[in-house]
Scaffold this motif. Structure first.
Motif, PDB file in Angstrom:
ATOM      1  N   GLY A  47       0.807  -1.215   0.000  1.00  0.00           N
ATOM      2  CA  GLY A  47       0.000   0.000   0.000  1.00  0.00           C
ATOM      3  C   GLY A  47       0.835   1.258   0.000  1.00  0.00           C
ATOM      4  N   SER A  48       2.041   1.171   0.586  1.00  0.00           N
ATOM      5  CA  SER A  48       2.909   2.347   0.648  1.00  0.00           C
ATOM      6  C   SER A  48       4.342   1.898   0.859  1.00  0.00           C
ATOM      7  N   ILE A  49       5.279   2.640   0.264  1.00  0.00           N
ATOM      8  CA  ILE A  49       6.684   2.421   0.602  1.00  0.00           C
ATOM      9  C   ILE A  49       7.109   3.450   1.637  1.00  0.00           C
ATOM     10  N   ILE A  50       8.098   3.065   2.423  1.00  0.00           N
ATOM     11  CA  ILE A  50       8.792   4.002   3.309  1.00  0.00           C
ATOM     12  C   ILE A  50      10.202   4.128   2.767  1.00  0.00           C
ATOM     13  N   LEU A  51      10.580   5.325   2.373  1.00  0.00           N
ATOM     14  CA  LEU A  51      11.929   5.564   1.874  1.00  0.00           C
ATOM     15  C   LEU A  51      12.763   6.211   2.967  1.00  0.00           C
ATOM     16  N   ASN A  52      13.845   5.558   3.336  1.00  0.00           N
ATOM     17  CA  ASN A  52      14.806   6.186   4.239  1.00  0.00           C
ATOM     18  C   ASN A  52      15.454   7.353   3.500  1.00  0.00           C
ATOM     19  N   PRO A  53      16.332   8.144   4.129  1.00  0.00           N
ATOM     20  CA  PRO A  53      16.669   9.477   3.601  1.00  0.00           C
ATOM     21  C   PRO A  53      17.068   9.518   2.132  1.00  0.00           C
ATOM     22  N   ILE A  54      16.521  10.516   1.428  1.00  0.00           N
ATOM     23  CA  ILE A  54      16.815  10.710   0.006  1.00  0.00           C
ATOM     24  C   ILE A  54      17.391  12.104  -0.267  1.00  0.00           C
ATOM     25  N   PHE A  55      17.435  12.959   0.763  1.00  0.00           N
ATOM     26  CA  PHE A  55      17.847  14.335   0.516  1.00  0.00           C
ATOM     27  C   PHE A  55      19.367  14.514   0.648  1.00  0.00           C
ATOM     28  N   ASP A  56      19.847  15.582   0.047  1.00  0.00           N
ATOM     29  CA  ASP A  56      21.264  15.891  -0.014  1.00  0.00           C
ATOM     30  C   ASP A  56      21.913  15.756   1.364  1.00  0.00           C
ATOM     31  N   SER A  57      22.944  14.910   1.439  1.00  0.00           N
ATOM     32  CA  SER A  57      23.566  14.657   2.743  1.00  0.00           C
ATOM     33  C   SER A  57      25.054  14.400   2.579  1.00  0.00           C
TER      34      SER A  57
END
Length: 436
Positions: A47-57
């Protein structure tokens, strides 16, 4: 809340997409790989994915530099928008990792403080003492998260910080159409911040889901009508694998009854905690179970118990991975393509059965039969009654109890029968019996 009836699928994108461990500054659209798994996730019933961090790091994603820019190792904002559009077209919602407790040393506002010290307008965004010094010789001391000074703690009691983070959430909703947030280290977050976040998100996108990472303590403190919809159920995570490895199903039965049972003192009745058998921080279930025959049974408990099930990518086909003392790389691999097998097919059945069952999604909990090797519990709502029966033994077992009564259909196999005070449980079996 839509999340209560769905199964979640967690991906750690930097590992999943085979990105470099350290930010190399090179933009490669690796995140589009997730879009390629959309059809597989839809067939699985996610029903949904959970994405761990995707932002600039700086490195692993939890050391954020910029909350409005996809990490170059994963691609661009346009690449991620394509991923979101593709997932949504396959009926898969998107939940991002909201890392609001801390940022990386490369975060733009912290770099301004490094340069201007007292004169920085962002000095109060962090917990800083200009009379001290840091291990990095910044010329000032600052609070790091739990002693990790590469993670600079944000001052969530500063209204400017809160306004900035909420504005970022608005950007994610408007730009990518996300449907919820996993709140990293929710146990460390300011409660007033979480209350404001809940109100803000509900106004912006009704039904927006907030699920917190919580390791210990009373989950009621932050899972309530003012703060979060759910949080991670670490108590039962431990109980599931430990019960099988010690061949003592009393342990998980005790935890489940303590949390959800019919007695007045049971602490989480009516709540929907997020359940899992592994994730990006712990050894995979296929590696931690001493008897591999128990692997489907662990998922039988996961989908039969109260709460929201969450699968960690690759574990649905029994992938192994052991947490190392000093890193988690082995837990966060890249797979070219899904590798579905018999376990995957079984989990797909469990997902479909649970999604259509009011009792499994929302019903109460009641232990019926408990032995060291067998467990039968009841899930019951106003509309439906289901018995979940687990036999962890290599031998057949006949359970006897006056509560085992009525005509049934096994929701997994479609086998029908009648209970008259006893139930035959084949070796290493999972049964979900709909009682009429």
């Amino acid at each position: 809340m839509w999340a209560y009836n769905e199964t979640f699928y967690q991906i750690y994108p930097i590992g999943f997409c085979d990105a470099p461990v350290h930010n190399d500054g090179v933009t490669v659209p690796r995140i589009r790989k997730i879009a390629g798994w959309s059809e597989y996730l839809q067939k699985l019933g996610i029903g949904s994915i959970i994405l761990n961090p995707i932002f600039d790091s700086d490195n692993h994603g939890y050391d954020t530099r910029d909350f409005k820019k996809i990490d170059c190792r994963l691609g661009t904002n346009e690449d991620f928008k394509y991923v979101c559009d593709t997932l949504h077209s396959h009926d898969v919602k998107i939940m991002l990792d909201g890392v609001f407790n801390h940022v990386g040393r490369g975060f733009w506002a912290f770099q301004d403080v490094q340069e201007k010290k007292w004169d920085s307008p962002y000095k109060d965004w962090f917990r800083i003492n200009f009379d001290g010094n840091s291990g990095y010789n910044d010329g000032f001391w600052y609070e790091g998260w739990e002693g990790h000074y590469e993670l600079v703690k944000l001052n969530l009691q500063n209204p400017a910080v809160v306004d900035y983070l909420l504005e970022c959430v608005r950007f994610w909703i408007e730009e990518f159409g996300i449907d919820g947030l996993r709140l990293d280290v929710a146990y460390s977050l300011d409660h007033n911040f979480m209350k404001r976040l809940r109100r803000y998100c509900e106004e912006l996108k009704p039904g927006f889901a907030l699920i917190g990472e919580v390791l210990f303590g009373d989950y009621n403190i932050i899972v309530n009508d003012e703060m979060l919809h759910s949080c991670t159920n670490y108590e039962c995570y431990k109980g599931i694998f430990s019960s099988f490895n010690s061949m003592n199903l009393f342990e998980i039965a005790h935890s489940l009854n303590r949390q959800y049972g019919p007695e007045q003192w049971c602490i989480y009745r009516g709540k929907h905690l997020m359940n899992f058998v592994d994730n990006h921080d712990v050894t995979r279930i296929a590696s931690i179970l001493t008897n591999k025959e128990h692997l489907p049974l662990a998922y039988g408990i996961l989908f039969g118990m109260p709460g929201i099930p969450c699968i960690y990518y690759g574990s649905e086909w029994g992938e192994e991975g052991v947490k190392a003392p000093d890193n988690d790389y082995a837990l966060r691999p890249a797979f070219e393509d899904p590798k579905p097998n018999e376990l995957t097919a079984f989990i797909t059945q469990l997902i479909a059965v649970r999604r259509e069952s009011d009792a499994l999604c929302n019903g109460g909990y009641h232990n019926v039969v408990i032995t060291n090797h067998q467990l039968i519990f009841e899930r019951k709502s106003d509309k439906e009654k289901v018995l979940v029966a687990i036999n962890a033994s290599d031998s057949e077992f006949t359970a006897n109890n006056d509560e085992l009564q009525g005509d049934y259909t096994d929701m997994i196999t479609q086998k029908e029968g009648t209970l008259s005070g006893q139930l035959d449980m084949p070796p290493y079996s999972v049964q979900f019996l709909s009682i009429s």
